[in-house]
Design an enzyme around this catalytic site. Sequence first.
Site, PDB file in Angstrom:
ATOM      1  N   ASP A  78       0.811  -1.210   0.000  1.00 15.69           N
ATOM      2  CA  ASP A  78       0.000   0.000   0.000  1.00 15.69           C
ATOM      3  C   ASP A  78       0.850   1.268   0.000  1.00 15.69           C
ATOM      4  O   ASP A  78       0.448   2.287  -0.557  1.00 15.69           O
ATOM      5  CB  ASP A  78      -0.936   0.004   1.211  1.00 15.69           C
ATOM      6  CG  ASP A  78      -2.095  -0.974   1.052  1.00 15.69           C
ATOM      7  OD1 ASP A  78      -2.260  -1.523  -0.055  1.00 15.69           O
ATOM      8  OD2 ASP A  78      -2.821  -1.191   2.031  1.00 15.69           O
ATOM      9  N   GLY A  79       2.029   1.218   0.617  1.00 16.71           N
ATOM     10  CA  GLY A  79       2.901   2.391   0.623  1.00 16.71           C
ATOM     11  C   GLY A  79       3.335   2.783  -0.776  1.00 16.71           C
ATOM     12  O   GLY A  79       3.340   3.969  -1.131  1.00 16.71           O
ATOM     13  N   ASN A 152      -4.583   9.020   1.624  1.00 16.67           N
ATOM     14  CA  ASN A 152      -5.041   8.522   2.927  1.00 16.67           C
ATOM     15  C   ASN A 152      -5.408   9.641   3.890  1.00 16.67           C
ATOM     16  O   ASN A 152      -6.533   9.721   4.360  1.00 16.67           O
ATOM     17  CB  ASN A 152      -3.960   7.657   3.581  1.00 16.67           C
ATOM     18  CG  ASN A 152      -4.121   6.187   3.302  1.00 16.67           C
ATOM     19  OD1 ASN A 152      -5.048   5.777   2.622  1.00 16.67           O
ATOM     20  ND2 ASN A 152      -3.205   5.386   3.823  1.00 16.67           N
ATOM     21  N   ASP A 153      -4.404  10.475   4.203  1.00 12.20           N
ATOM     22  CA  ASP A 153      -4.627  11.433   5.282  1.00 12.20           C
ATOM     23  C   ASP A 153      -3.582  12.533   5.294  1.00 12.20           C
ATOM     24  O   ASP A 153      -2.484  12.387   4.758  1.00 12.20           O
ATOM     25  CB  ASP A 153      -4.632  10.727   6.645  1.00 12.20           C
ATOM     26  CG  ASP A 153      -3.467   9.759   6.836  1.00 12.20           C
ATOM     27  OD1 ASP A 153      -2.344  10.104   6.425  1.00 12.20           O
ATOM     28  OD2 ASP A 153      -3.675   8.663   7.373  1.00 12.20           O
ATOM     29  N   ASP A 182      -1.797  15.323  20.872  1.00 18.01           N
ATOM     30  CA  ASP A 182      -0.597  14.962  20.109  1.00 18.01           C
ATOM     31  C   ASP A 182      -0.763  15.263  18.631  1.00 18.01           C
ATOM     32  O   ASP A 182       0.197  15.123  17.865  1.00 18.01           O
ATOM     33  CB  ASP A 182      -0.276  13.475  20.279  1.00 18.01           C
ATOM     34  CG  ASP A 182       0.320  13.160  21.645  1.00 18.01           C
ATOM     35  OD1 ASP A 182       0.652  14.111  22.377  1.00 18.01           O
ATOM     36  OD2 ASP A 182       0.457  11.967  21.975  1.00 18.01           O
ATOM     37  N   GLN A 251       4.366   9.794   4.275  1.00 17.48           N
ATOM     38  CA  GLN A 251       5.514   9.670   3.376  1.00 17.48           C
ATOM     39  C   GLN A 251       6.225  10.990   3.106  1.00 17.48           C
ATOM     40  O   GLN A 251       7.422  11.004   2.853  1.00 17.48           O
ATOM     41  CB  GLN A 251       5.063   9.045   2.054  1.00 17.48           C
ATOM     42  CG  GLN A 251       4.561   7.608   2.220  1.00 17.48           C
ATOM     43  CD  GLN A 251       4.147   6.986   0.915  1.00 17.48           C
ATOM     44  OE1 GLN A 251       3.838   7.675  -0.055  1.00 17.48           O
ATOM     45  NE2 GLN A 251       4.130   5.661   0.868  1.00 17.48           N
TER      46      GLN A 251
END
Length: 296
Positions: A78-79, A152-153, A182, A251
């Site tokens: 997935d990366g 993703n985010d 956090d 990433q």
Amino acid sequence: MNSPFHNIGIVTRPNTPDIQDTAHTLITFLKQHGFTVYLDEVGIKEGCIYTQDTVGCHIVNKTELGQYCDLVAVLGGDGTFLSVAREIALRAVPIIGINQGHLGFLTQIPREYMTDKLLPVLEGKYLAEERILIEAALIREGKTAERAIALNDAVLSRGGAGQMIEFEVFVNREFVYTQRSDGLIVSTPTGSTAYSLAAGGPIMQAGLHAFTLVPICPQSMTNRPIAIPDTSEIEILVTQGGDARVHFDGQTHIDVQNLDRITIRRYRNPLRILHPTDYQYFKTLRQKLHWGEQLV
């Protein structure tokens, strides 16, 4: 072959067991069926592809795949899929994933069934799914300092100092809350099974047009995940950031300063993911999250 596709790009994940053999099988298969093959130059430099397999192929930078190809196949996890998706989103080129990694929410085709699953897809028999992406901008002293996109985010998180950060959140210019935590995850439905899920966020079906705002270890226990339409514009004002950063798909990142503003909205192009016709979203969730299985 009578196919809606003609130029196929291949991106490989470095340092993956048997990646050369998998790439060899795919390249040979595509050449035999008359497709023009484009190879990511990084994969060649990293030794992911046998030298003899590059003969007759075009070698390009990953950023050029969307320019030359009408379909991109990702051999990896997935990366790798996420990194390619951000590059080709500008051109709205479809993508398909072949799993060489571990979890494989996005790269779902098992490599051992690769050619059997791909053949009908290349003949035009597939399910197409559109996934929204995030576009973020960092505003510093009234000017746009950085831009980035994510599948993703986008995650505002504390830095190496380990201190909580403080920020204000607005949705469509309406004040939502001040939060000490956090950090904050702004997730797409695609990302809802990634970091967001680990932080207590909900799973959103992939085609849903929504974002979630998921706090990371908030000081106030009443700060809970919020789902909003993907037509919303989110603004985060960092009031006490320390050495905070905004990460995109885990990433890439942008360093943040106090009083920086991060604006987040839906990217103009969706990502088009192709699946074999037997693909089922909830079946994937059951398999990957081990739902309904006897664990002991």
